[in-house]
Design an enzyme around this catalytic site. Sequence first.
Site, PDB file in Angstrom:
ATOM      1  CD  GLU A   1      -2.995  -1.112   0.315  1.00 16.11           C
ATOM      2  OE1 GLU A   1      -3.209  -0.038  -0.283  1.00 16.11           O
ATOM      3  OE2 GLU A   1      -3.667  -2.140   0.114  1.00 16.11           O
TER       4      GLU A   1
ATOM      5  CB  CYS B   1      -1.228   7.338   0.985  1.00 16.26           C
ATOM      6  SG  CYS B   1      -2.796   6.695   1.604  1.00 16.26           S
TER       7      CYS B   1
HETATM    8  P1  NAD Z   1       8.470   4.596   4.883  1.00 14.90           P
HETATM    9  O1  NAD Z   1       8.466   3.747   3.653  1.00 14.90           O
HETATM   10  O2  NAD Z   1       9.634   5.472   5.128  1.00 14.90           O
HETATM   11  O3  NAD Z   1       8.289   3.702   6.201  1.00 14.90           O
HETATM   12  C1  NAD Z   1       7.225   2.795   6.388  1.00 14.90           C
HETATM   13  C2  NAD Z   1       7.646   1.665   7.301  1.00 14.90           C
HETATM   14  O4  NAD Z   1       8.708   0.969   6.657  1.00 14.90           O
HETATM   15  C3  NAD Z   1       8.164   2.091   8.674  1.00 14.90           C
HETATM   16  O5  NAD Z   1       7.607   1.241   9.663  1.00 14.90           O
HETATM   17  C4  NAD Z   1       9.661   1.870   8.565  1.00 14.90           C
HETATM   18  O6  NAD Z   1      10.270   1.513   9.779  1.00 14.90           O
HETATM   19  C5  NAD Z   1       9.736   0.706   7.602  1.00 14.90           C
HETATM   20  N1  NAD Z   1      11.022   0.582   6.907  1.00 14.90           N
HETATM   21  C6  NAD Z   1      12.021   1.480   6.794  1.00 14.90           C
HETATM   22  N2  NAD Z   1      13.059   0.953   6.121  1.00 14.90           N
HETATM   23  C7  NAD Z   1      12.723  -0.326   5.811  1.00 14.90           C
HETATM   24  C8  NAD Z   1      13.375  -1.399   5.136  1.00 14.90           C
HETATM   25  N3  NAD Z   1      14.598  -1.258   4.632  1.00 14.90           N
HETATM   26  N4  NAD Z   1      12.716  -2.571   5.004  1.00 14.90           N
HETATM   27  C9  NAD Z   1      11.469  -2.728   5.494  1.00 14.90           C
HETATM   28  N5  NAD Z   1      10.798  -1.744   6.144  1.00 14.90           N
HETATM   29  C10 NAD Z   1      11.417  -0.557   6.297  1.00 14.90           C
HETATM   30  O7  NAD Z   1       7.115   5.427   4.797  1.00 14.90           O
HETATM   31  P2  NAD Z   1       6.618   6.553   5.791  1.00 14.90           P
HETATM   32  O8  NAD Z   1       7.481   7.766   5.616  1.00 14.90           O
HETATM   33  O9  NAD Z   1       6.435   5.986   7.133  1.00 14.90           O
HETATM   34  O10 NAD Z   1       5.137   6.848   5.206  1.00 14.90           O
HETATM   35  C11 NAD Z   1       4.900   7.725   4.151  1.00 14.90           C
HETATM   36  C12 NAD Z   1       4.713   7.002   2.839  1.00 14.90           C
HETATM   37  O11 NAD Z   1       3.730   5.979   2.997  1.00 14.90           O
HETATM   38  C13 NAD Z   1       4.181   7.892   1.746  1.00 14.90           C
HETATM   39  O12 NAD Z   1       4.810   7.578   0.533  1.00 14.90           O
HETATM   40  C14 NAD Z   1       2.691   7.557   1.685  1.00 14.90           C
HETATM   41  O13 NAD Z   1       2.097   7.845   0.450  1.00 14.90           O
HETATM   42  C15 NAD Z   1       2.720   6.103   1.989  1.00 14.90           C
HETATM   43  N6  NAD Z   1       1.439   5.663   2.552  1.00 14.90           N
HETATM   44  C16 NAD Z   1       0.629   4.829   1.837  1.00 14.90           C
HETATM   45  C17 NAD Z   1      -0.621   4.456   2.340  1.00 14.90           C
HETATM   46  C18 NAD Z   1      -1.555   3.557   1.584  1.00 14.90           C
HETATM   47  O14 NAD Z   1      -2.468   3.004   2.204  1.00 14.90           O
HETATM   48  N7  NAD Z   1      -1.409   3.380   0.284  1.00 14.90           N
HETATM   49  C19 NAD Z   1      -1.019   4.915   3.573  1.00 14.90           C
HETATM   50  C20 NAD Z   1      -0.160   5.754   4.283  1.00 14.90           C
HETATM   51  C21 NAD Z   1       1.063   6.123   3.766  1.00 14.90           C
END
Ligand code: NAD
Length: 476
Positions: A223, A257
């Site tokens: 997502e 998002c």
């Molecule tokens: P992010 O990708 O930086 O982090 C998300 C999660 O991934 C965190 O829990 C983080 O600890 C983990 N993470 C970090 N490095 C990782 C790795 N190497 N391997 C696995 N996991 C890892 O995203 P964010 O900054 O927390 O959130 C913002 C982003 O999320 C935006 O791009 C937004 O559009 C998207 N988003 C999508 C939805 C949806 O439902 N489509 C909802 C909310 C946010």
Amino acid sequence: MNTNDTSIAQTSSLQSLLTAQRAAHIKDPYPSLELRTDRINRLIDMVVSNQQSMIDAVMADFENRSAMTTRTSDLMPTLDNLKYVRSNLKKWMKPEKRSSKFPLGLIGAKSKVEYVPMGVVGNISPWNFPINLALSPMADILGAGNRIMLKPSELTPETSNLMAKAIESSFDKTELTVVLGGPEVAAEFSKLKFDHLLFTGSTNVARLVAQSSASNLIPLTLELGGKNPVVISPSANLQLAAEKLMWAKTLNGGQICLCPDTIFVPESMMQAFISACKASLKKLYPGDVATDPEYTHIITQRHADRLREMTAEAKESGAQVIALHESDSSGRRVLPSLVINADSSCRISQEEVFGPLLAVESYQNLQEVVTGINEKARPLAVYYFGTDKQEIDKLTHETVSGGLVVNDLMAHILQEDLPFGGVGDSGMGSYHGFDGFKNFSHAKAVYNQSKLDPFKILRPPYGKMVEDGVARQIKR
Ligand code: NAD
């Protein structure tokens, strides 16, 4: 311990949590309706009884985020999803009758699909709606009879800690458990051999997750985000569009998002659009937006700086930047602005904004907008304001996006009976409602043969009659 030892210790404790959950799943591979409902009820109780601490924790993590925003965007939708699954679960758990190939059905063969639990589902969640995006998917995951390991975001430490404690006091570790930590822990987490992994976050990190889980062939639901385009048609009610846009871009500081990202406005309507945006912001924040307690801050100073740098870069390269307020933005409070006709090489034209800036582009005909959308990464949502059916059909059939909303923004996520998810760079797989139940289940094909053993004629030795019958079947 050196860093290497810490990482080995971490991996082994993650692995032991997974092993315990897998063993519990093997012992009870098909939890009853009652047990699934009980798990959902425990989650509902947990959210309701911790509501004030949750509001306070999110407030601390965001520096400023109003109780109403947390109630309407985190607590309410989470409870809605949980209750919707609870009230439909009995129906969804029933096997789905399918037809058997003619004439097998007539002689007693039976075909059906049984939705069976996958086992242990990993759930990596982001910070922007830290409760909703960690707990809402659990409605579908628990409803489908699975166990869950959650890794919430490190950027909301107060909220993630609170959820970990609350979950620990309501659930056995083998049913639902929380792993805390930053990117390093997350990277180890995504290497575990889950039965399904849900990742909600950015497209770049999703690429790493997909690589980590590839060697174990783990089914993934991703997502993600992206640049959601909004088309303002010449037939649009400009006032309505501006009000909705200002609401969406200021809700949670535009850190959503599904947030509208690039707004396509007919050239002839640009001045009227700018005035409508200014008036709409004033209507939402009648006092000073720079001090209004309802206005949400940016999650970190680094993200606030990123938004200011994006604006400055666009301005330097010739874009028109229009602040929609009189006050100055400071620290983690970034105020809404329009950035009009930025060069296509600018960051604001290329990256997901994820904040209260609106990238605005003027256009002359819809085809150029559709071509522009199709040349970029596939968005999570496309929005349209207007009443022209031909234009709506064109956007529906000629663009590819997770969803399409007409005369509103983000409203499709509230419809429990619609699948929610992205496509391509904005994600894969979807959840919510029955689609979510199916996404986190294995759809098992079950075929029960007729007592007449109809396929025996296809076993040798074949007689002439069978050979002739088969030859007759091979035709156009
Ligand atoms: P992010 O990708 O930086 O982090 C998300 C999660 O991934 C965190 O829990 C983080 O600890 C983990 N993470 C970090 N490095 C990782 C790795 N190497 N391997 C696995 N996991 C890892 O995203 P964010 O900054 O927390 O959130 C913002 C982003 O999320 C935006 O791009 C937004 O559009 C998207 N988003 C999508 C939805 C949806 O439902 N489509 C909802 C909310 C946010």
